[in-house]
Design a protein around this motif. Structure first.
Motif, PDB file in Angstrom:
ATOM      1  N   LEU A  88     -20.185 -39.181  -5.526  1.00  8.94           N
ATOM      2  CA  LEU A  88     -19.595 -37.887  -5.181  1.00  8.94           C
ATOM      3  C   LEU A  88     -19.393 -37.796  -3.673  1.00  8.94           C
ATOM      4  O   LEU A  88     -20.277 -38.158  -2.903  1.00  8.94           O
ATOM      5  N   ASP A  89     -18.263 -37.307  -3.260  1.00  2.00           N
ATOM      6  CA  ASP A  89     -17.945 -37.178  -1.835  1.00  2.00           C
ATOM      7  C   ASP A  89     -18.509 -35.854  -1.309  1.00  2.00           C
ATOM      8  O   ASP A  89     -17.802 -34.852  -1.184  1.00  2.00           O
ATOM      9  N   ILE A  90     -19.819 -35.877  -1.028  1.00  2.00           N
ATOM     10  CA  ILE A  90     -20.510 -34.686  -0.555  1.00  2.00           C
ATOM     11  C   ILE A  90     -21.274 -35.033   0.720  1.00  2.00           C
ATOM     12  O   ILE A  90     -21.971 -36.046   0.783  1.00  2.00           O
ATOM     13  N   ASP A  91     -21.143 -34.188   1.733  1.00  2.00           N
ATOM     14  CA  ASP A  91     -21.943 -34.317   2.944  1.00  2.00           C
ATOM     15  C   ASP A  91     -23.301 -33.688   2.679  1.00  2.00           C
ATOM     16  O   ASP A  91     -23.403 -32.493   2.404  1.00  2.00           O
ATOM     17  N   ILE A  92     -24.351 -34.506   2.770  1.00  2.00           N
ATOM     18  CA  ILE A  92     -25.680 -34.015   2.413  1.00  2.00           C
ATOM     19  C   ILE A  92     -26.160 -32.918   3.357  1.00  2.00           C
ATOM     20  O   ILE A  92     -27.055 -32.142   3.033  1.00  2.00           O
ATOM     21  N   ASN A  93     -25.558 -32.812   4.546  1.00  2.00           N
ATOM     22  CA  ASN A  93     -25.951 -31.783   5.499  1.00  2.00           C
ATOM     23  C   ASN A  93     -25.098 -30.516   5.397  1.00  2.00           C
ATOM     24  O   ASN A  93     -25.256 -29.596   6.195  1.00  2.00           O
ATOM     25  N   SER A  94     -24.216 -30.484   4.411  1.00  2.00           N
ATOM     26  CA  SER A  94     -23.323 -29.330   4.269  1.00  2.00           C
ATOM     27  C   SER A  94     -23.970 -28.240   3.433  1.00  2.00           C
ATOM     28  O   SER A  94     -25.033 -28.420   2.825  1.00  2.00           O
ATOM     29  N   ALA A  95     -23.281 -27.091   3.387  1.00  2.00           N
ATOM     30  CA  ALA A  95     -23.764 -25.965   2.581  1.00  2.00           C
ATOM     31  C   ALA A  95     -23.702 -26.259   1.094  1.00  2.00           C
ATOM     32  O   ALA A  95     -24.281 -25.519   0.294  1.00  2.00           O
ATOM     33  N   TRP A  96     -23.010 -27.323   0.694  1.00  2.00           N
ATOM     34  CA  TRP A  96     -22.853 -27.636  -0.724  1.00  2.00           C
ATOM     35  C   TRP A  96     -24.042 -28.386  -1.296  1.00  2.00           C
ATOM     36  O   TRP A  96     -24.093 -28.669  -2.481  1.00  2.00           O
ATOM     37  N   CYS A  97     -25.014 -28.704  -0.437  1.00  2.00           N
ATOM     38  CA  CYS A  97     -26.317 -29.176  -0.908  1.00  2.00           C
ATOM     39  C   CYS A  97     -27.288 -28.016  -0.728  1.00  2.00           C
ATOM     40  O   CYS A  97     -27.826 -27.785   0.365  1.00  2.00           O
ATOM     41  N   LEU A  98     -27.493 -27.264  -1.816  1.00  2.00           N
ATOM     42  CA  LEU A  98     -28.229 -25.998  -1.755  1.00  2.00           C
ATOM     43  C   LEU A  98     -29.729 -26.188  -1.684  1.00  2.00           C
ATOM     44  O   LEU A  98     -30.444 -25.320  -1.188  1.00  2.00           O
ATOM     45  N   ARG A  99     -30.250 -27.282  -2.227  1.00  2.00           N
ATOM     46  CA  ARG A  99     -31.689 -27.531  -2.211  1.00  2.00           C
ATOM     47  C   ARG A  99     -31.931 -28.958  -1.724  1.00  2.00           C
ATOM     48  O   ARG A  99     -31.425 -29.920  -2.301  1.00  2.00           O
TER      49      ARG A  99
END
Length: 333
Positions: A88-99
Motif C-alpha cells: 500500500l502506498d501510505i506514508d507511515i508518518n501521515s495522518a492516514w496512519c491513525l494508530r
C-alpha cells in the motif's frame, strides 16, 4: 491559527468517519491469508542483534487499509523500529496512519489509503517490524487483531482472514567464535604505560563491538582484549596529549582463532590540543601559556608529572610539525 485548527479537525473527523461510520458487513474472500516472514525469525544476541520481520497478506482483493495488533514476550525482545511495506502506498508518518502504538510486548498499526487512491488487489508486505533481542529464548508472535479494510464500489467493510502466528527465536550464534588480542603500547616521555584507551570498532561482518580496553602498566604486552569475536576490526587510540591512531586512518586487523598480536606502538607526545592529530603552533601556545601555573589545563601536562614545565614544551618542540599519518605510517599497514 483558527483556520488551521478547523482544517485539522475536519481531516481527523473525515478519517475517523471512514473507519467507524461507513462500514458494511464483512466481505467474504476465499484464499486471503496473513502471515509473518521469515517464520521462525531469529535474532542473534552476539551478532547484529536485529531482525526484520514482515507482515504479509496473500491474495487480497480491494484492500484499502488494515488494523493489526501483534504481541510478543517483552522480556526477550523489543521492536526498535517499524515501517510500511510496499503493498500500500501510505506514508507511515501521515495522518492516514491513525494508530502507531509500540509498547513493550504489544504493537499496533492502523492505516488506510487516502481517497481518491484506488484499493489494491495483490499479495505483498503490509508493514515491517525490526526486533532487537534482550535475552535468550523463544517468543510467539501472535496476531491478537488482524483486520483488513476492503473497499468495493465505494463501500468499506472489515475482513478478518485466516492467519498464521509466528515465532521469534533470540539466541547466540554458535558460529561466532571468541578470541583474544594482545599488544604493547608506550607513551613517549612517560614511564607509566597504563591507561591508554585502545578501541576495536564494531566488527565488520558479525556486528560485535565496539570494544575499548585500557593498557596496563606492565612490561611487555600491556594490552589484552579477551572474548572478542573473530572478525575484522578497525583499531584506534584516544590518549590525551598525544598523536593518536584515529578510526579514519583505517588501521584494520583480522582476528583469527589464536595468536592475534598488534605491532608495538609508541605514541608521540606534544599534541596538547589532541583531537586534531597534528602538533602545531596551537599546541605550543597552549603549553607555553600554562607553564608554571599552580592550576593549569590538564592536557598541557603532556608527561603527566603534575606540572607544566620545560619538559612538556620540549616534547612539543621535538615533534613539531608531526602528524599521526606521518608518525604511524607503517603501523598495522
Amino acid at each position: 491559527m483558527k483556520k488551521n485548527y478547523w482544517k485539522h479537525l475536519m481531516l481527523a473527523l473525515m478519517v475517523l468517519g471512514s473507519f467507524f461510520f461507513a462500514f458494511k458487513p464483512a466481505t467474504a474472500q476465499t484464499g486471503t491469508t496473513v502471515f509473518f516472514s521469515p517464520d521462525p525469525a531469529t535474532v542473534y544476541l552476539n551478532g547484529t542483534n536485529s531482525q526484520v520481520v514482515e507482515v504479509w497478506v496473500e491474495d487480497v482483493v480491494n484492500l484499502y487499509g488494515f488494523d493489526f495488533i501483534i504481541t510478543y514476550d517483552a522480556n526477550l525482545a523489543t521492536i526498535s523500529s517499524f515501517a510500511m511495506g510496499d503493498l500500500l502506498d501510505i506514508d507511515i508518518n501521515s495522518a492516514w496512519c491513525l494508530r502507531k502504538i509500540n509498547n513493550p510486548g504489544s504493537f499496533r498499526l492502523l492505516c488506510n489509503l487516502n481517497a481518491p487512491a484506488e484499493p489494491v488487489s495483490d499479495s505483498g508486505v503490509l508493514f515491517t517490524m525490526t526486533f532487537a533481542g534482550k535475552g535468550a529464548g523463544s517468543t510467539p508472535l501472535t496476531f491478537t487483531k488482524s483486520g483488513l479494510v476492503i473497499r468495493d464500489n465505494g463501500n468499506l467493510s472489515w475482513l478478518y482472514p485466516p492467519f498464521t502466528n509466528g515465532a521469534l527465536n533470540v539466541a547466540y550464534n554458535s558460529t561466532i567464535k571468541p578470541t583474544t588480542l594482545s599488544g604493547s603500547f608506550d607513551l613517549q616521555g612517560r614511564v607509566d604505560r597504563g591507561g591508554i584507551p585502545v578501541t576495536l570498532s564494531e566488527a565488520q561482518f558479525v556486528g560485535q563491538g565496539p570494544y575499548t580496553v585500557p593498557t596496563t602498566n606492565v612490561s611487555g604486552n600491556n594490552l589484552a582484549f579477551t572474548n572478542v569475536a573473530m572478525d575484522v576490526y578497525t583499531v584506534s587510540t584516544a590518549q590525551a596529549g598525544y598523536l593518536n591512531i584515529s578510526p579514519g586512518m583505517g588501521r584494520q586487523i583480522a582476528l583469527l582463532a589464536s595468536g592475534n598480536v598488534l605491532p608495538p606502538l609508541r605514541l608521540l607526545g606534544g599534541n596538547a590540543i589532541w583531537t586534531n592529530n597534528e602538533i602545531d603552533i596551537f599546541d605550543v601556545a597552549l603549553i607555553s601559556g600554562e607553564i608554571g601555573k599552580t592550576t593549569f589545563i590538564a592536557d598541557a601536562d603532556i608527561n603527566n608529572d603534575g606540572k607544566v614545565d620545560i619538559f612538556d614544551l620540549a616534547m612539543v618542540a621535538g615533534n613539531f610539525g608531526m602528524t599521526s599519518a606521518i608518525a604511524y605510517a607503517g603501523w598495522l599497514q
